[in-house]
Design an enzyme around this catalytic site. Structure first.
Site, PDB file in Angstrom:
ATOM      1  N   ASP A 158       2.381 -11.733 -28.173  1.00 14.98           N
ATOM      2  CA  ASP A 158       1.206 -12.523 -28.535  1.00 14.98           C
ATOM      3  C   ASP A 158       0.220 -12.545 -27.359  1.00 14.98           C
ATOM      4  O   ASP A 158       0.557 -13.040 -26.287  1.00 14.98           O
ATOM      5  CB  ASP A 158       1.678 -13.950 -28.883  1.00 14.98           C
ATOM      6  N   THR A 168      -3.961 -14.733 -34.063  1.00 23.06           N
ATOM      7  CA  THR A 168      -2.513 -14.550 -34.233  1.00 23.06           C
ATOM      8  C   THR A 168      -2.076 -14.262 -35.673  1.00 23.06           C
ATOM      9  O   THR A 168      -1.334 -13.304 -35.921  1.00 23.06           O
ATOM     10  CB  THR A 168      -1.767 -15.799 -33.721  1.00 23.06           C
ATOM     11  N   ASN A 185      -6.172 -18.231 -38.469  1.00 17.56           N
ATOM     12  CA  ASN A 185      -4.987 -19.087 -38.382  1.00 17.56           C
ATOM     13  C   ASN A 185      -5.169 -20.255 -39.352  1.00 17.56           C
ATOM     14  O   ASN A 185      -4.266 -20.630 -40.084  1.00 17.56           O
ATOM     15  CB  ASN A 185      -4.802 -19.622 -36.958  1.00 17.56           C
ATOM     16  N   LYS A 227       6.234 -19.358 -32.515  1.00 19.46           N
ATOM     17  CA  LYS A 227       5.210 -19.797 -33.467  1.00 19.46           C
ATOM     18  C   LYS A 227       5.668 -19.520 -34.900  1.00 19.46           C
ATOM     19  O   LYS A 227       6.077 -18.387 -35.197  1.00 19.46           O
ATOM     20  CB  LYS A 227       3.905 -19.020 -33.248  1.00 19.46           C
ATOM     21  N   ASP A 228       5.511 -20.495 -35.775  1.00 20.60           N
ATOM     22  CA  ASP A 228       5.904 -20.294 -37.173  1.00 20.60           C
ATOM     23  C   ASP A 228       5.223 -19.055 -37.773  1.00 20.60           C
ATOM     24  O   ASP A 228       5.874 -18.196 -38.368  1.00 20.60           O
ATOM     25  CB  ASP A 228       5.603 -21.554 -38.015  1.00 20.60           C
ATOM     26  N   HIS A 231      -3.990 -18.618 -22.547  1.00 18.90           N
ATOM     27  CA  HIS A 231      -4.975 -19.655 -22.873  1.00 18.90           C
ATOM     28  C   HIS A 231      -5.078 -20.680 -21.744  1.00 18.90           C
ATOM     29  O   HIS A 231      -6.153 -21.195 -21.462  1.00 18.90           O
ATOM     30  CB  HIS A 231      -4.577 -20.385 -24.165  1.00 18.90           C
ATOM     31  N   HIS A 276      -9.614 -15.335 -27.430  1.00 23.46           N
ATOM     32  CA  HIS A 276      -9.710 -14.070 -28.151  1.00 23.46           C
ATOM     33  C   HIS A 276     -10.260 -14.336 -29.539  1.00 23.46           C
ATOM     34  O   HIS A 276     -10.408 -15.500 -29.927  1.00 23.46           O
ATOM     35  CB  HIS A 276      -8.322 -13.429 -28.252  1.00 23.46           C
TER      36      HIS A 276
HETATM   37 ZN   LIG Z   1      -4.287 -17.340 -28.786  1.00 22.83          ZN
END
Ligand SMILES: [Zn+2]
Length: 555
Positions: free
Chosen positions: A48, A89, A110, A171-172, A319, A496
């Protein structure tokens, strides 16, 4: 006589040549039609927020068994890009595994504004299912909003559901979307005061014993320790100074500098969630992936299984600290070790040569704009709130209406369709008026009407990327593009989402069964990965795949 001998020799040569050619073509035909041997396991690895240049910048500091093993013994696609916006993502993971873009798979962000129910939705939330492994709502998730199949789904159909699919990520969305609609399981991490792997009733009635055992062990908690650099920080010459003004940091510690005492900081940083923003989040993911290979007996029978692993932590670290930080360098040097551990585990459990791995990212990330500005590179920050206010003043003056703009998200403006009807306003006219207005605003470089995305077929540039990301049922009425290196974000850390190279250029490595050694600078797209995996498996492509198998990587 001499002439006759000559003729006979020539005739014989001719006959032999024809026979040889026939034999060759017979062998070739046989070879091409032979059902190829398939790997026992496909391991998809998504990192990621991984920029392509992390492979090269830190190359000399990597061990031989992780990234380097895949780069040197596998196939390295050095010019691999996302071919749509926004580069986030959820669309990233969906596109890698479905081989198509948001205009087909429907994962346009997202979160996005759902025009049918007039509210913002999260890509994988699903009120019709229940959490498994926690009493919290964090497990009420499923892939239902994704409209197309993944290559893992196609493998399930092909093997009469005998080949398994398991998805794993902190992350789910990083676990759920890759695994697809027919997965045996997807697992994601619930931090807070629990620190455990969870799932949803979409997949199961209860966690399998191996997951319960993993959660009951001390393994996750053991990472609440000091985070210091893996090697002497003085040797980290490929990143900026540890103390600088471009980093966020953790609550409860004034300076964003090593070392970080995670046990002491956890209470002010959402408990176990602090692990997500450290390289230990990757270690927990690798630990759990190795446990899944044993627990689910992956790669053990003749039906190919798919293990989709996503390493979420680099995104949290990027981040927070930015792509040029010592924290990012340490995160990648440690991820390299976790990757080595995972590959060694695959050798031991599945057998070298029996599995195929690809490694890519869901998007890359920008150098912190305030850092770029300090170097005189054009960069900056876009104020979304001021933009909304300015646009609202214009709408009032131009159309004499307060609430024509219903939502602004993911660089798209959504209009209130029923209000347009009520006021007898033409959709095209309002879209065009907004485009002509906002193009004059600071930091807005381009703007397009939703109508132009439907009526024109773009074949290059940012317009093509916007169109690939534009889903007619789900996307907005006006789309705008910010200047290069301008982001809507705080002054510290990286983000991003754009169509620029700093967000689209990501690694693509193939390694193992069916893959030859080599590299290319030929442009490849993220949507090529799923058709390439389908080709290796000899199965049908995901139902809306638009990418192409990358033939040059095949052995
Ligand atoms: Zn991100």
């Amino acid at each position: 006589m001499k002439n006759l001998t000559c003729s006979v020799i020539i005739t014989l040569l001719f006959v032999f040549t024809i026979q040889a050619q026939q034999q060759n073509s017979k062998n070739k035909t046989n070879k091409d039609n032979t059902i190829q041997t398939q790997p026992k396991l496909i391991v998809g690895i998504v990192v990621d927020q991984m920029r392509y240049d992390y492979l090269t910048r830190f190359y000399n500091k990597y061990s031989n068994g992780g990234f380097k093993r895949m780069m040197d013994e596998g196939f390295n696609c050095k010019n691999n890009h996302f071919n749509y916006v926004p580069t986030y993502t959820a669309p990233g993971h969906a596109s890698v595994y479905t081989g198509t873009t948001p205009n087909y798979h429907g994962i346009i962000g997202n979160n996005w504004y759902d025009k049918e129910i007039n509210k913002t939705v999260y890509c994988t939330d699903d009120d019709s299912v229940q959490s498994i492994g926690t009493t919290d709502d964090a497990g009420k998730m499923s892939p239902t909003r994704m409209k197309t199949t993944t290559f893992a789904d196609e493998n399930r159909l092909y093997t009469q559901l005998r080949g398994k699919t398991i998805g794993i990520a902190l992350k789910d969305r990083g676990a759920i979307l890759p695994a697809g609609h027919t997965a045996n399981a997807a697992y994601w991490f619930h931090g807070a005061d629990e620190g455990r792997w969870i799932s949803s009733t979409f997949y199961m009635k209860q966690l399998p014993q191996w997951v319960q055992n993993f959660n009951a062990s001390n393994q996750i908690k053991s990472y609440l320790k000091e985070w210091n650099t893996l090697y002497d920080i003085a040797t980290y010459t490929e990143s900026g100074p540890d103390a600088n003004t471009f980093e966020g940091g953790f609550n409860g510690k004034d300076a964003a500098t090593f070392p970080y005492d995670l046990m002491a900081l956890k209470d002010k940083n959402s408990g176990f969630d602090i692990l997500k923003a450290t390289p230990y989040g990757n270690s927990i993911t690798a630990d759990f992936a190795l446990a899944a290979i044993d627990g689910e007996a992956l790669g053990k029978d003749e039906f190919t299984d798919v293990l989709a692993v996503s390493f979420s932590s680099p995104d949290y670290v990027g981040h927070n600290f930015g792509v040029n930080s010592k924290e990012i360098q340490d995160t990648y040097l440690r991820l390299d070790k976790d990757l080595e551990r995972l590959l060694n585990g695959l050798d031991a459990k599945v057998g070298k040569g029996n599995y195929t791995v690809f490694l890519t990212a869901d998007h890359a990330a920008i150098e912190v704009p305030s850092y770029l500005k300090s170097l005189n590179i054009p960069a900056g920050y876009f104020d979304g709130r001021a933009f909304k206010e300015k646009l609202s003043v214009f709408m009032k003056a131009r159309f004499n209406a307060e609430d024509l703009v219903e939502n602004i998200s993911n660089n798209q403006i959504f209009l209130n369709r029923s209000k347009l009807l009520e006021m007898d306003l033409k959709l095209d006219d309002v879209q065009e008026a907004i485009v002509n207005e906002i193009i004059a605003y600071d930091h807005i470089d381009k703007a397009y009407t939703g109508m132009s995305m439907i009526q024109t077929s773009f074949t290059k540039g940012v317009e093509e990327l916007i169109q690939n990301g534009y889903n007619q049922k789900r996307s907005g009425d006006v789309i705008y593009v910010l200047d290069p290196a301008v982001i809507s974000y705080g002054l510290t850390g990286s983000t991003h989402g754009s169509s620029f190279n700093y967000d689209t250029h990501v690694p693509l490595l193939f390694y193992g069964h069916g893959i030859k050694q080599g590299h290319t600078y030929k442009k490849t797209h993220i949507t090529d990965i799923a058709p390439t995996m389908s080709a290796i498996l000899g199965i049908g492509f995901p139902n809306a795949a638009t990418g192409q198998p990358l033939e040059f990587v095949f052995d």
